[in-house]
Design an enzyme around this catalytic site. Structure first.
Site, mmCIF file in Angstrom:
data_model
loop_
_atom_site.group_PDB
_atom_site.id
_atom_site.type_symbol
_atom_site.label_atom_id
_atom_site.label_comp_id
_atom_site.label_asym_id
_atom_site.label_seq_id
_atom_site.Cartn_x
_atom_site.Cartn_y
_atom_site.Cartn_z
ATOM 1 N N SER B 47 0.879 -1.170 0.000
ATOM 2 C CA SER B 47 0.000 0.000 0.000
ATOM 3 C C SER B 47 0.916 1.219 0.000
ATOM 4 C CB SER B 47 -0.899 -0.016 1.233
ATOM 5 O OG SER B 47 -1.880 0.990 1.120
ATOM 6 N N GLU B 48 0.753 2.107 -0.982
ATOM 7 C CA GLU B 48 1.786 3.111 -1.222
ATOM 8 C C GLU B 48 1.946 4.140 -0.110
ATOM 9 O OE1 GLU B 48 -0.769 2.443 -3.213
ATOM 10 O OE2 GLU B 48 -1.635 4.243 -4.143
ATOM 11 N N ASN B 49 0.983 4.192 0.814
ATOM 12 C CA ASN B 49 1.190 5.101 1.936
ATOM 13 C C ASN B 49 2.206 4.554 2.934
ATOM 14 O OD1 ASN B 49 -0.974 3.199 2.426
ATOM 15 N ND2 ASN B 49 -1.316 4.242 4.363
#
Lengths: 226, 216
Positions: B47-49
């Site tokens: 998840s890119e966060n």
């Protein structure tokens, strides 16, 4: 003696001038330094340039800063949200300038500033309208776009624990932009849940070394269990 | 003809994700893919966060505001998960460490160009997020979308009319009608997934000539 711990957020933000460039940490509400933003609103600095991934949600935090008319320009990757009405209204009225940056390019431009890099070539956005007018280069069979660092006067970030040297540890995905923004600003102010004695933070678990942090404020923030 | 629904498209994508893959799922239909990963495969979701090892949604009452996914909704982390900052997260993407990303799209062109971030309307508020980084950086870009617009026009086109997200990056397209592979010399049909749809009819609906897939 080094003691970066400030007693109040008001003292930590007292010298933010009009026209300052301010990085604000957080992705959504995770890592958003809400209490520092509230304090910045009360402090009154205006004509700010703000760097954040988004342009605020609902009526609190960054959205409130925008809604109060304090922001002249925002650099972000994703301003449009179901509840970004403060941004939407001012943007449509032409009162708020937007520089839209792909999320990874935004992160790398911030990282580059802290790391002393003068520019970098990234494959992201090549051939799209977000690369229009930018220098490109073909390197080893791939096309790249030249991007420049983003420096800031202040970074307002949220961490979990800190000591008086400014060493920081984070909690889960609240880390997001904190470490890179801390390094990219001349004056980084971190709000933390807890301050501890020197030596209590395991050096192995320090994510942002204190060299990148100027001011620390302990703020009892509301946080849901566990 | 019976088209696949969103969950069936997601399940079809999941079948093609191999054991051990590092995968980023976009928001919307792509997120549903996680529900259909076969139990005997270990897939690491990015998840890119800032998470590798993203888990299922938390049970009501156990949400943690410091633990969210890229859609800003509450998340969990599996045993073996790790957290990292945004520059590292996008380094994973741009650096070619993510095996597969699954994105939604408005249009995909025959050469693999994708348009998924902007409708091109003059007064639209633009927002791009991580889509351009994923398109440029993931080793494979899978697109999920309905094959046709509400007006019945093909979303697979010769050239995208919407503003581009990335150029020549899509490797596979999963729609409610078919699975299509994007190769240097054109589009190859992998499988017709809509029940009762003939190749000729699919060819008529599709905006671009399709070839039968060469042996994989």
């Amino acid at each position: 003696m080094i003691d970066k711990i400030f007693a109040t957020p008001e003292a930590a933000l007292a010298d933010v001038p009009d026209g300052a460039t301010v990085m604000i940490g957080g992705f959504g509400n995770a890592g958003m330094p809400s209490e520092l933003i509230d304090c910045l609103i009360a402090q009154g600095a205006k004509e700010l340039t703000v760097i954040n991934n988004n342009a605020g949600n609902a009526d609190a935090g960054l959205a409130a800063l925008i809604g109060a008319g304090r922001v002249r320009k925002i650099l972000c990757s994703f301003p449009r949200q179901a509840d970004s009405w403060h941004f939407d209204k001012l943007y449509r009225a032409g009162k708020l300038e937007l520089e839209l940056v792909p999320q990874g390019t935004l992160a790398e431009r911030i990282r580059a500033a802290g790391a002393g890099i003068g520019g970098f070539f990234t494959p992201t956005a090549f051939g799209t309208r977000l690369a229009e007018g930018k220098e490109t280069r073909h390197i080893n069979g791939r096309d790249y776009v030249l991007e420049h660092p983003i420096h800031a006067d202040y970074a307002l970030i949220k961490a979990d624990r800190a000591d008086r040297w400014g060493n920081l540890s984070y909690r889960k995905t609240a880390r997001n932009f904190g470490p890179i923004m801390a390094a990219a600003a001349k004056c980084t102010v971190a709000q933390v849940r807890e301050t501890v004695e020197l030596g209590e933070l395991d050096p192995e678990s320090v994510v942002t070394p204190g060299i990148f942090v100027k001011r620390v404020v302990r703020l009892a923030t509301l946080r849901k269990a566990p | 003809m019976k088209k696949l629904d969103r969950h069936q498209i997601a399940a079809r994508v999941a079948r093609d994700i191999p054991d051990g893959a590092y995968v980023n799922l976009g928001i919307g239909l792509p997120t549903l893919v996680a529900n259909h990963i076969p139990k005997d495969r270990e897939i690491v979701l990015h998840s890119e966060n800032g998470i590798l090892g993203l888990g299922p949604k938390p049970a009501a009452g156990t949400e943690d505001e410091d633990l969210i996914d890229a859609g800003k909704t509450p998340a969990t982390a599996l045993p073996g998960a790790s957290y990292f900052h945004h520059a590292d997260s996008f380094g994973m993407i741009r650096g070619g460490h993510i095996d597969i990303c699954v994105l939604g799209a408005f249009q995909v062109a025959a050469n693999g160009d994708i348009a998924n971030w902007h409708t091109g309307e003059a007064d639209a508020i633009p927002a791009v997020g991580g889509a351009m980084d994923l398109a440029a950086g993931a080793k494979q870009v899978f697109v999920t979308m309905e094959h046709l617009t509400k007006k019945g026009e093909s979303k697979i086109v010769e050239r995208c009319s919407y503003p581009l997200t990335g150029v020549r990056c899509v490797t596979r397209i999963y729609t409610d009608l078919a699975v299509i592979e994007v190769k240097a010399d054109g589009l190859y049909l992998v499988e017709i997934v809509a029940e009762g749809l003939s190749f000729d009819e699919l060819q008529r609906l599709n905006g671009v000539p399709l070839k039968y897939r060469a042996a994989a």
